[in-house]
Design a protein around this motif. Structure first.
Motif, short mmCIF file in Angstrom:
data_model
loop_
_atom_site.label_atom_id
_atom_site.label_comp_id
_atom_site.label_asym_id
_atom_site.label_seq_id
_atom_site.Cartn_x
_atom_site.Cartn_y
_atom_site.Cartn_z
N ASN A 6 6.64 -6.13 3.54
CA ASN A 6 5.42 -6.20 4.25
C ASN A 6 4.22 -5.68 3.19
O ASN A 6 4.15 -4.55 2.63
CB ASN A 6 5.36 -5.17 5.24
N LYS A 8 1.19 -5.78 3.22
CA LYS A 8 0.01 -5.18 3.65
C LYS A 8 -1.21 -5.87 2.87
O LYS A 8 -1.12 -7.09 2.60
CB LYS A 8 -0.05 -3.64 3.60
N HIS A 91 2.23 -3.71 14.16
CA HIS A 91 2.27 -2.83 13.25
C HIS A 91 1.64 -1.44 13.45
O HIS A 91 0.29 -1.80 13.98
CB HIS A 91 2.15 -3.16 12.00
N GLU A 162 9.47 2.23 13.36
CA GLU A 162 8.80 2.80 12.18
C GLU A 162 8.07 4.15 12.59
O GLU A 162 6.78 4.06 13.12
CB GLU A 162 7.69 1.69 11.48
N ILE A 167 5.58 6.51 7.38
CA ILE A 167 4.93 5.17 6.73
C ILE A 167 4.03 5.63 5.66
O ILE A 167 2.97 6.39 5.73
CB ILE A 167 4.20 4.51 7.67
N GLY A 168 4.28 5.35 4.30
CA GLY A 168 3.60 5.61 3.37
C GLY A 168 3.51 7.05 2.67
O GLY A 168 2.62 7.37 1.80
N SER A 204 8.81 4.45 4.53
CA SER A 204 9.02 5.08 3.04
C SER A 204 10.71 4.68 2.54
O SER A 204 11.34 5.40 2.09
CB SER A 204 8.92 6.62 3.10
N GLY A 225 7.23 -1.49 3.08
CA GLY A 225 5.91 -1.74 2.52
C GLY A 225 5.64 -1.35 1.10
O GLY A 225 5.98 -2.29 0.23
N GLY A 226 5.42 -0.41 0.71
CA GLY A 226 5.10 0.14 -0.74
C GLY A 226 6.19 -0.39 -1.63
O GLY A 226 5.94 -1.25 -2.54
#
Ligand code: PGA
Length: 243
Positions: A6, A8, A91, A162, A167-168, A204, A225-226
């Motif tokens: 993802n 983003k 999300h 999630e 997250i993040g 993460s 994500g990241g």
């Protein structure tokens, strides 16, 4: 296994070109699905470039309506025409902007209408977890989706758990905590004949924690994500799924 990236609100054309060139130079495990959710502006290019490396493109969000006066939104049909085969639904970063469980269910109906697979995201915030309500909260998020009649429900391609607090933040759920929630999700899905649906963990996920998460019995993939912005890291996560 289903391994999803993802992006983003990251990436431009130059990034995309470098990303897929990098992907082409790496080895990817066969017999598992790799998805990429780029920003909508890059969907068409990602769908094309992804084909060469076996990555399937999806949209980060869709509006429930087919068309209409919805400034700034995209319909399932529009993203499908741009090459999306999947759509992320609900999300937490979208839910934080006001999307409700009923909106997510309506989006899954739209996905079904356009022939997309829906990847529905669920997850609790820190306060809910600390109150001991995480499981009830997450199962509640799923209820509106599971209440849909069969044609729409058939478009449900996967669920991603999630936890928002992971997250993040660099704070990953322990494999045991994630497994416990995935078990609860599996049991709920089994009760409606959907026990085989892939259950992804997100929050993460990195190359160094992917294997421990993915070796849990009810974790069938990850939504990244990241770390997915670095093709080498994403590839390492994909390979961890296969070890
Ligand atoms: P993260 O994001 O891997 O950067 O925590 C996951 C997600 O929001 O899908």
């Amino acid at each position: 296994m289903l391994i999803a990236a993802n992006w983003k609100m990251h990436g431009d054309r130059a990034f995309l070109t470098a990303y897929f060139e990098g992907a082409a130079a790496l080895c990817w495990p066969e017999a598992q699905t790799h998805l990429v959710f780029p920003p909508a502006t890059l969907l068409e290019r990602a769908a094309e470039a992804g084909t060469a490396v076996g990555m399937v493109a999806g949209a980060q969000a869709i509006h429930p309506a087919r068309d209409g006066a919805h400034t700034g939104c995209l319909s399932a049909e529009q993203v499908a025409e741009a090459g999306a085969r999947w759509a992320l639904l609900g999300h937490s970063e979208r839910r934080a902007q006001g999307e409700t469980d009923l909106d997510v269910a309506a989006q899954l109906e739209a996905a079904a209408r356009a022939g997309l697979r829906g990847l529905v995201c669920v997850g609790e915030g820190l306060a809910v977890r600390e109150e001991g309500e995480a499981e009830a909260y997450v199962l509640g998020q799923l209820a509106a989706v599971l209440a849909l009649p069969a044609p729409a429900l058939d478009a449900l391609g996967a669920i991603a758990y999630e936890p928002i607090w992971a997250i993040g933040t660099g704070r990953t759920a322990t494999p045991e905590l994630a497994q416990a929630m995935h078990r609860a999700l599996r049991e709920r899905l089994e009760a409606v004949g959907l026990g085989g649906l892939p259950l992804l963990y997100g929050g993460s996920v990195k190359p160094d924690n992917a294997k421990a998460l993915l070796s849990q019995p009810d974790i069938d993939g990850v939504l990244v994500g990241g770390a997915s912005l670095d093709i080498t890291a994403f590839n390492a996560i994909a390979r961890a799924a296969n070890e």
